[in-house]
Design an enzyme around this catalytic site. Structure first.
Site, PDB file in Angstrom:
ATOM      1  N   GLU A 175       0.844  -1.212   0.000  1.00  0.00           N
ATOM      2  CA  GLU A 175       0.000   0.000   0.000  1.00  0.00           C
ATOM      3  C   GLU A 175       0.875   1.258   0.000  1.00  0.00           C
ATOM      4  OE1 GLU A 175      -3.322  -0.130   2.754  1.00  0.00           O
ATOM      5  OE2 GLU A 175      -4.137  -1.867   1.731  1.00  0.00           O
ATOM      6  N   GLU A 303      -5.029  -8.726  -0.358  1.00  0.00           N
ATOM      7  CA  GLU A 303      -5.841  -8.389   0.829  1.00  0.00           C
ATOM      8  C   GLU A 303      -7.286  -8.284   0.398  1.00  0.00           C
ATOM      9  OE1 GLU A 303      -4.569  -5.240   3.467  1.00  0.00           O
ATOM     10  OE2 GLU A 303      -2.448  -5.747   3.163  1.00  0.00           O
TER      11      GLU A 303
HETATM   12  O1  AHR Z   1      -5.360  -5.839   6.871  1.00  0.00           O
HETATM   13  C1  AHR Z   1      -5.306  -4.656   7.615  1.00  0.00           C
HETATM   14  C2  AHR Z   1      -4.636  -3.519   6.856  1.00  0.00           C
HETATM   15  O2  AHR Z   1      -5.401  -3.185   5.751  1.00  0.00           O
HETATM   16  C3  AHR Z   1      -3.281  -3.804   6.291  1.00  0.00           C
HETATM   17  O3  AHR Z   1      -2.252  -3.638   7.202  1.00  0.00           O
HETATM   18  C4  AHR Z   1      -3.165  -2.792   5.192  1.00  0.00           C
HETATM   19  O4  AHR Z   1      -2.342  -3.220   4.136  1.00  0.00           O
HETATM   20  C5  AHR Z   1      -4.609  -2.563   4.781  1.00  0.00           C
HETATM   21  O5  AHR Z   1      -4.926  -1.220   4.707  1.00  0.00           O
END
Ligand code: AHR
Length: 501
Positions: A175, A303
């Site tokens: 990110e 994610e």
């Molecule tokens: O999964 C929780 C968070 O969500 C992670 O650390 C980040 O990459 C995303 O914003």
């Protein structure tokens, strides 16, 4: 009144292999995911192997976990790998700035994580620090893990591990448009090329370098990354994968809804927002297709999952949430989307393994009991698809809607295993209506069928420590088979699997 749906499966037209890596998981130093989740420590009364909780390891092995992403998340771009090697009592204690400012004593570091992956029988997927670390740190961590000889290999051996681990999955930042440095795509693309250069090859460990990809529908990020990083640079192939992060967030970031209670409208919001993954995957893939028609660069959804407001009384930065059958249906919907696009989407990681967001398990604080969530059941039902060949499925079904957000009532996947069996998984996204399915299985006998369904007496029921299997998988009864046509009723809000031997 029940709805109806027709499914036509062409078992004689096997398509691409469904990578097992679509069913990956994610463990961050966040809340009670690593510490007091997976890791209980060697001296814990909770049964463990070298500190890793045995019942949880067994639960992950049962769903054939293919890979595990670590150490973050946002934590990854704030992590210095040297903090987590050497004698544990001498490791520094650092403030976990992203997740509640708690102290991390680095009891879990490189050796411990890679031991966990060996216990799980899964591939490690390590997220490297681009945001606050240096290219040299990155190079040295990879060398420490993978080099057969040299000073860092000797240091690794002195710390208890002689043979290299041969890790191949490496994320270069996380990110970086947000917590990993708030970069513009042009800037990140340049940084990525520089850092990825130092993720070097070692014997038996040719790295797959994964770049930080877009946030949700940031199509410009994908355009820039494909333009700047997808082509070989003087014989160096910098980018093997581009990640996409998309969470299903009922209520949105500012006003997140809780996991329970909810009504039909709350249910539909999760389905509608979840189904948006289909559009995101297709649009990003279409951009990637323009410069990479051979699909050399994978799209990794590393994610995904439901993100609710935290459970009452828990730390808001620990992201602990309960689950219901709604989350099981959401998981099935997402997995169906990944599989439908598996030519391009070749990795995915549910966030996160335990006690954080859409976990497959929850544990009581301080090493108490463990409970499996309905999402664990979905990964079990879908395990038959790992490395099987996707089959064409035509689904004729009702379109449901929340305002202008549409989603199908029935979503399905079918695959052919190496030994000739057909597995079908499907979900009914409608909270109010069962669906009568008429499934035609062309090119395969329908006679030897076993079928299961994951459903719930009440949609808002959760598995709890006192009632651990309140929501669980049962045999699906009432099936009729006539030649190649199978008819069955799938309850409202449910996930089903059919196995044709
Ligand atoms: O999964 C929780 C968070 O969500 C992670 O650390 C980040 O990459 C995303 O914003």
């Amino acid at each position: 009144m029940n709805h109806r749906a027709q499914l036509h499966i062409a078992a004689d037209q096997p398509g691409p292999v469904i990578s097992r890596h679509l069913f990956g998981h994610f463990a961050e130093h966040l809340g009670r995911c690593i510490y007091d989740g997976l890791w209980v420590g060697e001296d814990s009364p909770v049964p463990n192997v070298r500190g890793w909780r045995s019942d949880l390891v067994a639960a992950l092995r049962a769903i054939k976990i293919p890979n595990l992403r670590w150490p973050g998340g946002c934590y990854a771009d704030d992590y210095y790998w040297r903090d987590g090697i050497g004698p544990r009592q001498q490791r520094p204690r650092r403030v976990n700035a992203h997740w509640g400012g708690v102290l991390d004593d680095n009891a879990v570091g490189t050796h411990e994580f890679l031991d966990l992956c060996e216990q799980l029988g899964c591939a490690p997927y390590i997220a490297l620090n681009l945001g606050s670390g240096s290219p040299r740190e990155m190079r040295e961590w990879v060398e420490y893990v993978n080099a057969p000889a040299g000073t860092l290999a000797e240091e690794r051996a002195a710390n208890g591990r002689k043979a290299p681990w041969s890790v191949t999955l490496w994320g270069v930042g996380n990110e970086n448009w947000g917590c990993g440095g708030h970069m513009r795509p042009e800037y990140y693309a340049d940084e990525y090329r520089r850092y990825a250069t130092y993720v070097q090859d070692y014997p038996g460990a040719k790295p797959l370098r994964m770049a930080c990809g877009p946030n949700e529908d940031d199509y410009n990020w994908t355009e820039v990354m494909m333009r700047e990083c997808a082509k070989p640079l003087y014989g160096f192939d910098p980018m093997n994968g581009l990640s996409l992060h998309y969470y299903t967030l009922p209520g949105g970031w500012a006003n997140k809804a809780p996991a329970t209670p909810f009504d039909h409208s709350g249910w539909n919001e999760v389905m509608a927002r979840g189904w948006r993954m289909d559009e995101l995957v297709r649009q990003h893939s279409a951009i990637m297709d323009r410069s990479d028609p051979e699909k050399k660069v994978a799209l990794l959804v590393d994610e995904w999952g439901a993100w609710y407001d935290v459970e009452a009384g828990t730390n808001p930065r620990f992201l602990y949430q309960q689950q219901t059958v709604r989350d099981a249906v959401l998981a099935a919907l997402n997995l169906n989307i990944f599989i439908a696009n598996c030519e391009r989407v070749r990795f995915a990681n549910l966030a996160q393994v335990v006690n954080v967001l859409q976990s497959i398990a929850l544990t009581e604080p301080d090493g108490g009991r463990m409970v499996l969530t309905p999402t664990w059941d979905v990964f079990k039902l879908y395990a038959g698809h790992h490395e099987s060949r996707r089959l064409p499925v035509q689904v004729v079904t009702e379109q449901l809607a929340l305002a202008d957000m549409k989603f199908p009532q029935v979503s399905a996947t079918a695959s052919l295993t190496a030994d000739g069996a057909v597995n079908v998984t499907l979900c009914n996204t409608d909270p109010a209506h069962a669906v009568e399915i008429a499934l035609t299985l062309a090119g395969h006998s329908a006679d030897q069928l076993s079928a299961h369904v994951l459903s719930s007496p009440e949609l808002t029921t959760c598995n709890t420590f006192d009632q651990p299997r309140a929501v669980t998988t049962h045999e699906l009864t009432g099936i009729k088979i006539s030649g190649h046509v199978v008819t069955a009723t799938i309850p409202a809000g449910a996930v089903a699997s059919l196995h044709f031997a």
